[in-house]
Design a protein around this motif. Structure first.
Motif, PDB file in Angstrom:
ATOM      1  N   UNK A  67      29.025 -60.074  -1.123  1.00 54.03           N
ATOM      2  CA  UNK A  67      28.335 -59.186  -2.066  1.00 54.03           C
ATOM      3  C   UNK A  67      27.058 -58.621  -1.456  1.00 54.03           C
ATOM      4  N   UNK A  68      26.431 -59.392  -0.567  1.00 57.47           N
ATOM      5  CA  UNK A  68      25.209 -58.917   0.093  1.00 57.47           C
ATOM      6  C   UNK A  68      25.510 -57.653   0.899  1.00 57.47           C
ATOM      7  N   UNK A  69      26.617 -57.681   1.644  1.00 52.94           N
ATOM      8  CA  UNK A  69      26.989 -56.520   2.452  1.00 52.94           C
ATOM      9  C   UNK A  69      27.379 -55.336   1.568  1.00 52.94           C
ATOM     10  N   UNK A  70      28.077 -55.609   0.462  1.00 55.31           N
ATOM     11  CA  UNK A  70      28.493 -54.538  -0.446  1.00 55.31           C
ATOM     12  C   UNK A  70      27.284 -53.873  -1.099  1.00 55.31           C
ATOM     13  N   UNK A  71      26.335 -54.683  -1.568  1.00 51.62           N
ATOM     14  CA  UNK A  71      25.124 -54.150  -2.199  1.00 51.62           C
ATOM     15  C   UNK A  71      24.293 -53.374  -1.186  1.00 51.62           C
ATOM     16  N   UNK A  72      24.179 -53.910   0.009  1.00 48.27           N
ATOM     17  CA  UNK A  72      23.414 -53.226   1.057  1.00 48.27           C
ATOM     18  C   UNK A  72      24.036 -51.868   1.372  1.00 48.27           C
ATOM     19  N   UNK A  73      25.353 -51.798   1.362  1.00 42.68           N
ATOM     20  CA  UNK A  73      26.030 -50.529   1.642  1.00 42.68           C
ATOM     21  C   UNK A  73      25.711 -49.491   0.559  1.00 42.68           C
ATOM     22  N   UNK A  74      25.690 -49.947  -0.713  1.00 47.48           N
ATOM     23  CA  UNK A  74      25.370 -49.030  -1.820  1.00 47.48           C
ATOM     24  C   UNK A  74      23.958 -48.464  -1.675  1.00 47.48           C
ATOM     25  N   UNK A  75      23.002 -49.321  -1.296  1.00 47.28           N
ATOM     26  CA  UNK A  75      21.630 -48.853  -1.094  1.00 47.28           C
ATOM     27  C   UNK A  75      21.541 -47.932   0.127  1.00 47.28           C
ATOM     28  N   UNK A  76      22.284 -48.257   1.180  1.00 45.68           N
ATOM     29  CA  UNK A  76      22.253 -47.441   2.402  1.00 45.68           C
ATOM     30  C   UNK A  76      22.794 -46.038   2.147  1.00 45.68           C
ATOM     31  N   UNK A  77      23.727 -45.921   1.202  1.00 41.82           N
ATOM     32  CA  UNK A  77      24.277 -44.606   0.862  1.00 41.82           C
ATOM     33  C   UNK A  77      23.306 -43.786   0.015  1.00 41.82           C
ATOM     34  N   UNK A  78      22.426 -44.487  -0.727  1.00 49.69           N
ATOM     35  CA  UNK A  78      21.478 -43.794  -1.605  1.00 49.69           C
ATOM     36  C   UNK A  78      20.136 -43.534  -0.929  1.00 49.69           C
ATOM     37  N   UNK A  79      19.762 -44.376   0.024  1.00 43.96           N
ATOM     38  CA  UNK A  79      18.457 -44.290   0.677  1.00 43.96           C
ATOM     39  C   UNK A  79      18.622 -44.303   2.191  1.00 43.96           C
ATOM     40  N   UNK A  80      17.717 -43.657   2.909  1.00 40.94           N
ATOM     41  CA  UNK A  80      17.759 -43.740   4.380  1.00 40.94           C
ATOM     42  C   UNK A  80      17.172 -45.063   4.861  1.00 40.94           C
ATOM     43  N   UNK A  81      17.903 -46.148   4.635  1.00 42.59           N
ATOM     44  CA  UNK A  81      17.418 -47.471   5.030  1.00 42.59           C
ATOM     45  C   UNK A  81      17.219 -47.531   6.548  1.00 42.59           C
ATOM     46  N   UNK A  82      16.182 -48.257   6.960  1.00 48.74           N
ATOM     47  CA  UNK A  82      15.957 -48.473   8.391  1.00 48.74           C
ATOM     48  C   UNK A  82      16.296 -49.903   8.804  1.00 48.74           C
ATOM     49  N   UNK A  83      16.499 -50.778   7.828  1.00 49.57           N
ATOM     50  CA  UNK A  83      16.812 -52.153   8.176  1.00 49.57           C
ATOM     51  C   UNK A  83      17.008 -53.028   6.958  1.00 49.57           C
ATOM     52  N   UNK A  84      17.389 -54.272   7.219  1.00 48.09           N
ATOM     53  CA  UNK A  84      17.694 -55.247   6.167  1.00 48.09           C
ATOM     54  C   UNK A  84      16.918 -56.528   6.436  1.00 48.09           C
ATOM     55  N   UNK A  85      16.455 -57.179   5.356  1.00 47.45           N
ATOM     56  CA  UNK A  85      15.869 -58.518   5.457  1.00 47.45           C
ATOM     57  C   UNK A  85      16.752 -59.463   4.650  1.00 47.45           C
ATOM     58  N   UNK A  86      17.300 -60.473   5.305  1.00 46.63           N
ATOM     59  CA  UNK A  86      18.117 -61.482   4.618  1.00 46.63           C
ATOM     60  C   UNK A  86      17.222 -62.617   4.168  1.00 46.63           C
ATOM     61  N   UNK A  87      17.232 -62.925   2.867  1.00 49.63           N
ATOM     62  CA  UNK A  87      16.411 -64.013   2.336  1.00 49.63           C
ATOM     63  C   UNK A  87      17.277 -65.229   2.010  1.00 49.63           C
ATOM     64  N   UNK A  88      16.602 -66.356   1.805  1.00 45.72           N
ATOM     65  CA  UNK A  88      17.248 -67.606   1.373  1.00 45.72           C
ATOM     66  C   UNK A  88      18.323 -68.071   2.355  1.00 45.72           C
ATOM     67  N   UNK A  89      18.115 -67.795   3.633  1.00 42.19           N
ATOM     68  CA  UNK A  89      19.111 -68.201   4.630  1.00 42.19           C
ATOM     69  C   UNK A  89      19.147 -69.713   4.812  1.00 42.19           C
ATOM     70  N   UNK A  90      18.074 -70.408   4.402  1.00 39.86           N
ATOM     71  CA  UNK A  90      18.067 -71.868   4.506  1.00 39.86           C
ATOM     72  C   UNK A  90      19.044 -72.497   3.524  1.00 39.86           C
ATOM     73  N   UNK A  91      19.401 -71.778   2.467  1.00 38.48           N
ATOM     74  CA  UNK A  91      20.348 -72.308   1.483  1.00 38.48           C
ATOM     75  C   UNK A  91      21.759 -71.811   1.697  1.00 38.48           C
ATOM     76  N   UNK A  92      21.975 -71.013   2.753  1.00 40.06           N
ATOM     77  CA  UNK A  92      23.282 -70.413   3.007  1.00 40.06           C
ATOM     78  C   UNK A  92      23.980 -71.150   4.137  1.00 40.06           C
TER      79      UNK A  92
END
Length: 458
Positions: A228-253
């Motif tokens: 879902x993280x990748x799917x949501x990121x794709x939706x934002x990337x299509x709406x905004x000129x994103x320059x990058x991603x920050x992944x949070x809570x990686x200690x729990x993943x």
């Protein structure tokens, strides 16, 4: 992160590594196991298919089958392709703009966006030596603006307050003007999130983007949401000129599917990983180092950088001089070492970066926990200053008193003192120039399933 994937891939590559010769059948079977491991790690199916196909093309060609060490060659191919999948190299923030450089943060509610703003502000202030201002344009979530104000004070960066009832775009413009007046290097803008993507949310953040013209537009996403993280990121990337991603809570993943999927699905690089709630728990994302960790090769470079940054150099220098002069390593020194270990992310965080640790039995790795380290510190705190300097004073009655004072049992005090004696012997070997012997002893302990002093469990 990647515990399950590392175990599965580690077992596969270990079987291949020792083979003098590989066949196409061997490779197909191994890649089938790699595919299953990736799917179990919640990596998006198109990403798995692309990765396996690229590895297969290189593996059945001259590069592997004709190699003198085909097993090792295949491991290298898998590592290279994992690295390429996640972006090859660390993508740094591009702040080369007329100050203030504006960084716009986007993401859904609950991803840890506001906390990440504070983490990024601290990162830029301490490591890049930038003057940073932060502002919240989230006028919907109760206390969102107050939360950022408190966090800004904690990390000691400037906070731009908002007028009551102001619109998000007006807040952003006022913050930009203030950042110019105060000659700030960077302005980080927090935005409102929603529980799901909706048109109103996208329209608002598009308006903010148009008003601010940020040099960096970063999407903050919870790693534990997996695909879902990748799917949501794709939706934002299509709406905004994103320059990058920050992944949070990686200690729990424990799976790591998001880290392996986001770059491929969005075409945008992962720039940072957030691991923990503390404001220093933000690290640059290095695809090559992470690929090595996935394959059980460790991440010594990151470990060295962490030690250099977080270890108290003055204390380390004093301890080195003390040991070199042949003075006794005491319980005060042991307490300092334990506290610095916790400061670097604890035992589990350190072991995660050491080569070969992923291959240790689960029974050994399960014993590595910070609770035991904290208990040891509590026992030392219950001693008098004289007892810490002269541990030999701790007879039976004194040990019983220390146990009562720390809420422990006499057996806990005995265990601590035994571990102290092991550390003292190690330090005395260093002072006598016996560091090679000490390293051989540590390697033997790891091979035999032992643990470094202080890593045992109750």
């Amino acid at each position: 992160m990647f515990e399950t994937l590392s175990q599965r891939l580690g077992a596969t590559v270990e079987r291949l590594r020792g083979r003098g010769r590989l066949t196409e059948e061997n490779i197909r079977e191994s890649l089938r196991e790699v595919r299953i491991a990736l799917l179990e790690a919640d990596v998006a199916l198109p990403v798995v298919q692309a990765l396996i196909e690229r590895v297969k093309v290189r593996a059945v060609g001259q590069e592997v089958l004709k190699s003198l060490t085909p097993g090792q060659a295949l491991v290298k191919v898998v590592r290279d392709e994992l690295t390429a999948l996640m972006g090859t190299a660390n993508a740094q923030l591009d702040l080369a703009a007329t100050p203030p450089a504006v960084v716009l943060m986007a993401g859904l509610q609950g991803a840890g966006k506001t906390t990440t703003v504070a983490k990024l502000a601290r990162f830029l202030k301490e490591r890049a030596k930038k003057k940073v201002l932060v502002v919240s344009c989230d006028v919907y979530r109760p206390a969102a603006i107050e939360q950022l104000r408190v966090l800004a004070a904690q990390v000691d960066v400037g906070f731009v307050s908002a007028a009551a009832g102001a619109r998000p775009v007006d807040i952003a413009r006022a913050a930009l003007e203030q950042a110019r007046r105060e000659v700030a290097d960077v302005l980080i803008v927090d935005t409102a999130g929603r529980l799901a993507i909706d048109a109103a949310m996208m329209d608002e953040i598009k308006a903010l983007h148009a008003a601010l013209k940020p040099v960096e537009t970063l999407f903050v996403v919870d790693a534990m949401t997996g695909q879902d993280a990748a799917t949501t990121a794709k939706a934002f990337a299509e709406a905004l000129p994103l320059t990058g991603v920050i992944l949070t809570k990686t200690d729990g993943d424990a799976r790591g599917g998001a880290a392996l999927s986001v770059r491929y699905v969005t075409g945008r690089p992962i720039k940072f990983l957030g691991a923990g709630e503390k404001t220093d728990a933000l690290e640059p994302f290095h695809p090559d180092r992470l690929a090595q960790r996935i394959l059980g090769m460790g991440d010594v470079l990151s470990l060295v950088e962490e030690v250099e940054r977080k270890v108290d150099q003055d204390k380390a220098q004093k301890l080195a001089m003390k040991v070199a002069k042949g003075k006794r390593f005491d319980l005060n020194d042991m307490k300092d070492q334990l506290e610095q270990m916790l400061n670097m992310g604890g035992l589990a965080g350190l072991m995660d970066k050491l080569p070969g640790v992923s291959g240790l039995p689960d029974s050994v790795k399960s014993k590595v926990n910070d609770r035991e380290v904290q208990r040891m510190i509590a026992v030392i705190n219950s001693m008098t200053r004289k007892e810490r300097r002269h541990p030999d004073l701790l007879n039976g009655s004194r040990r019983a008193r220390v146990a009562r004072g720390s809420g422990m049992q006499p057996a806990d005090v005995n265990r601590l003192l035994k571990q102290y004696q092991q550390m003292e012997k190690m330090m005395s070997k260093i002072s006598r120039g016996g560091i090679k012997g000490m390293m051989r002893q540590m390697q033997g302990a790891l091979r035999g399933g032992g643990l470094p002093p202080g890593a045992g469990a109750r």
